[in-house]
Design an enzyme around this catalytic site. Structure first.
Site, PDB file in Angstrom:
ATOM      1  CG  LEU A 258      -1.711  -1.294   1.477  1.00 24.75           C
ATOM      2  CD1 LEU A 258      -2.458  -1.198   2.796  1.00 24.75           C
ATOM      3  CD2 LEU A 258      -2.675  -1.557   0.327  1.00 24.75           C
ATOM      4  CG  ASP A 259       2.469   4.859  -2.947  1.00 21.06           C
ATOM      5  OD1 ASP A 259       3.707   4.751  -2.884  1.00 21.06           O
ATOM      6  OD2 ASP A 259       1.884   5.941  -3.196  1.00 21.06           O
ATOM      7  CB  ALA A 260       2.452   7.260   0.212  1.00 18.41           C
ATOM      8  CB  VAL A 261      -0.705   4.053   4.466  1.00 22.19           C
ATOM      9  CG1 VAL A 261      -0.737   2.826   3.575  1.00 22.19           C
ATOM     10  CG2 VAL A 261       0.356   3.913   5.547  1.00 22.19           C
ATOM     11  CD  GLU A 296       6.114   4.525   0.502  1.00 24.48           C
ATOM     12  OE1 GLU A 296       7.167   5.149   0.279  1.00 24.48           O
ATOM     13  OE2 GLU A 296       5.108   4.605  -0.214  1.00 24.48           O
ATOM     14  CG  PHE A 323      17.139  -1.094   8.375  1.00 23.87           C
ATOM     15  CD1 PHE A 323      17.530  -1.800   9.493  1.00 23.87           C
ATOM     16  CD2 PHE A 323      17.737  -1.392   7.158  1.00 23.87           C
ATOM     17  CE1 PHE A 323      18.507  -2.786   9.408  1.00 23.87           C
ATOM     18  CE2 PHE A 323      18.708  -2.368   7.054  1.00 23.87           C
ATOM     19  CZ  PHE A 323      19.102  -3.068   8.187  1.00 23.87           C
ATOM     20  CG  HIS A 325      16.074   7.413   5.919  1.00 21.22           C
ATOM     21  ND1 HIS A 325      15.969   7.065   4.593  1.00 21.22           N
ATOM     22  CD2 HIS A 325      14.905   8.043   6.241  1.00 21.22           C
ATOM     23  CE1 HIS A 325      14.787   7.457   4.134  1.00 21.22           C
ATOM     24  NE2 HIS A 325      14.134   8.054   5.115  1.00 21.22           N
ATOM     25  CG  HIS A 389      10.036   2.779  -6.209  1.00 19.03           C
ATOM     26  ND1 HIS A 389       9.503   1.980  -5.215  1.00 19.03           N
ATOM     27  CD2 HIS A 389       9.277   3.904  -6.227  1.00 19.03           C
ATOM     28  CE1 HIS A 389       8.468   2.595  -4.671  1.00 19.03           C
ATOM     29  NE2 HIS A 389       8.306   3.769  -5.260  1.00 19.03           N
ATOM     30  N   GLY A 393      15.205   6.575  -7.371  1.00 19.40           N
ATOM     31  CA  GLY A 393      14.543   7.401  -8.382  1.00 19.40           C
ATOM     32  C   GLY A 393      14.268   8.823  -7.957  1.00 19.40           C
ATOM     33  CG  ASN A 394      11.609  10.163  -5.366  1.00 19.72           C
ATOM     34  OD1 ASN A 394      11.178  10.508  -6.465  1.00 19.72           O
ATOM     35  ND2 ASN A 394      10.861   9.521  -4.495  1.00 19.72           N
TER      36      ASN A 394
END
Length: 610
Positions: A258-261, A296, A323, A325, A389, A393-394
């Site tokens: 689940l992206d960016a909850v 996430e 973890f 970072h 990613h 990617g960011n």
């Protein structure tokens, strides 16, 4: 409530759509023969029609108020893209061969995240299948696929999807995804699908025309928030819950990421995530096998993964950014942006022992206290990684760790991730040190939207003080540069690193201590000035087993007196050995308490008690 076009067999199809404010909704069959059918309004604002003479492959739209013609919000397939008609799909016609498949417990997973468009030259589901055997050979038993919900154009990370039930046409559509899942299960590989329930993309998003799917009460980084708690939100919640069950039921997906909850805003007494977890649990019981939800989140809020009976939402696991970072800053020295909150061994040490490094401590990046303790949550609930990613990617130039740290550093972080007590995740190509960047790319058709994305990317990088111009996200060359170079895995250092990963995964799986996902049976000791961290783990039972992992995040060789635990220890693995293209070990084969110890720069040594 069932939504979408459900083929019932014998040329009969049932259509259902939620449009609570509309006075007139008609079904228009576009091909093979044009037909307009009035729909009947039922309870809760759902419109329904059962039509004969409609077979799989038929194209259709909904006509709203006798005027606008729009694709189905719950379309199962958009063969010509986000602006074209929807297509009827017969999900019952696929011949599944995974009838003996019972899934893999999340605690046993070694996850491999991939992007369909850049994982192969062809960029399709079908092209992934021949590589499954090689992934299995190195120990991967779960692939996590970045979002495949239909997005505009052919190039996209997938987070701009606007038809959440429709499988991307350029990837191979519904048939292609089913074939991939079917073959993965035959290889005993689980499939995790990344889904986005916090926003929809800007192009081709016609949900506004059907109902109150969005709200202005909250803001997300990507536009309007989903209406999970306002008036008429029951139909919205149903839409997303039905979507989750849809992937499990029709595509045999094993887990959803689940992206960016943290951007799912819901002030209801029962949060959407809790309701979703309840429904998935019910589906699992009916199907007699477990289906998983993995979140996430940047909230560091253990309620997300705490069981519902303990006041949590009941999500099975979550990504652990702390973890990542902690490891990233130790190995790279970067301190810009959100990395300003990290840089000490104590951050990694705490993450190893608890999960979250920040549990209501002051965050310099956020300018406030952040997080809550996750010490009571078991290790199996945390997914850890050195790359994914987002974290690649960011970056402005999409650099992987292979481009910013030395070879010895790549081996060190691999060891920290794979020999941790958590569930490890690799990003495609990481296992052999892929050097191609993973850049951000789109293929929208609206020039003003393309320009807005270009400006937005530049703004994102401001806090990191990176120099230069970001690659054009719309440029085809940006997408092509991001394709991995699979053939490198058998060449030079790439082949060495691949074997290194394979060996570590085997060690993790077969060693009684390392296969035991228990952060309670773990202690750490750090030398901050020397940047050396000791990780002792153990497992008690009929026999007592223990391991000692010594990690040197200093680029230089280090000699120091280490307060080893009592007893004798023999060396099991040394990342600096020449077999791994290292400079050669300087650490003893056996160690005793109270003696000086030497270790190579950017390396780790694993001992076990004897």
């Amino acid at each position: 409530m069932k939504i979408g076009a459900h083929y019932l067999g014998d040329g009969k199809c049932e259509f259902s759509v939620w449009a609570p404010f509309l006075k007139r909704v008609e079904l228009k069959i576009v091909s093979p023969k044009e037909l307009v059918v009035p729909m009947e309004r039922g309870d809760g604002g759902y419109w329904r029609a059962v039509v004969n003479g409609v077979f799989p492959g038929a194209l259709y739209v909904y006509r709203l108020e006798g005027d606008k013609e729009r694709p189905d919000p719950a379309s199962f397939y958009q063969p010509t893209g986000v602006h074209g008609p929807s297509q009827v799909v017969d999900h019952g016609s696929f011949l599944w061969e995974d009838y003996v498949w019972k899934g893999i417990d999340v605690s046993q997973m070694v996850i491999y995240e991939l992007h369909v468009g850049t994982f192969t030259p062809e960029g399709t589901f079908e092209a992934i299948i021949p590589r499954l055997g090689e992934l299995k050979d190195i120990g991967i038993n779960a692939i996590e696929i970045m979002p495949v919900a239909q997005f505009p154009g052919e190039r996209n990370w997938g987070y701009d999807g606007v038809y959440l039930f429709a499988v991307q046409n350029s990837y191979g559509g519904p048939e292609g995804l089913k074939r991939l899942v079917n073959e993965a299960h035959k290889h005993e590989i689980a499939v995790i699908l990344d889904v986005v329930y916090n926003h929809l993309g800007p192009e081709g998003n016609y949900l506004w025309d059907f109902g109150p799917y969005f709200t202005d009460k909250y803001k997300t980084p990507w536009g309007s928030a989903i209406n999970f708690d306002g008036e008429y939100s029951e139909g919205v919640r149903n839409f997303f819950i039905e979507n989750a069950i849809y992937w499990f039921k029709n595509y045999h997906i094993d887990a959803l990421r689940l992206d960016a909850v943290h951007s799912i805003f819901d002030m209801s007494a029962k949060h959407f995530l809790e309701e979703l977890a309840e429904r998935v649990e019910g589906f699992s019981i009916r199907e007699r096998r477990k289906f998983y939800l993995i979140a996430e989140s940047n909230l560091n809020d253990p309620r997300i993964i705490r069981p519902r009976e303990l006041g949590g939402y009941g999500i099975d696991a979550q990504w652990c950014d702390d973890f990542h970072h902690s490891v990233h800053v130790l190995i790279t020295g970067e301190r810009d942006g959100y990395y300003v909150d990290f840089g000490k061994l104590e951050h990694l040490s705490k993450s190893l022992k608890e999960g979250f490094s920040y549990s209501w401590q002051y965050s310099e990046y956020r300018k406030r206290r952040h997080g809550s303790s996750s010490a009571d949550r078991p290790a199996r609930q945390f997914i850890v990684f050195s790359q994914n990613h987002d974290q690649i990617g960011n970056r402005m130039l999409g650099e992987r760790l292979s481009s910013i740290v030395p070879f010895e550093g790549l081996k060190l972080v691999a060891g920290v991730v794979l020999l941790s007590p958590f569930v490890p995740l690799l990003f495609m190509g990481e296992e052999y040190g892929e050097s191609a960047p993973f850049l951000y790319f789109i293929s929208h058709s609206d020039p003003s939207l393309i320009e807005a994305v270009r400006r937005g990317r530049k703004e994102e990088f401001r806090s990191f003080n990176w120099k230069g111009e970001p690659p054009d996200p719309y440029g085809v060359e940006t997408f092509l540069k991001s394709k991995i170079q699979w053939e490198k895995r058998v060449q030079g250092e790439h082949r060495v690193l691949l074997n290194f990963y394979k060996t570590l995964i085997s060690l993790r799986r077969n060693h009684p201590v390392l296969s035991n996902l228990d952060k309670e049976s773990l202690e750490t000791f750090g030398f901050e000035r020397e940047r050396v961290l000791l990780i002792r783990r153990w497992k008690e039972g009929e026999s007592f087993y223990q391991t000692l992992m010594i990690c040197n995040f200093n680029g230089s060789d280090i000699r120091l007196e280490i307060p080893f635990p009592e007893g004798r220890w023999k060396k099991v693995f040394d990342s600096s050995d020449t077999i791994w293209n290292g400079p050669g070990s300087i650490s003893p084969d056996e160690i005793d308490s109270g003696k000086d110890f030497s270790i190579r720069g950017f390396s780790f040594v694993l001992y076990e008690g004897i």
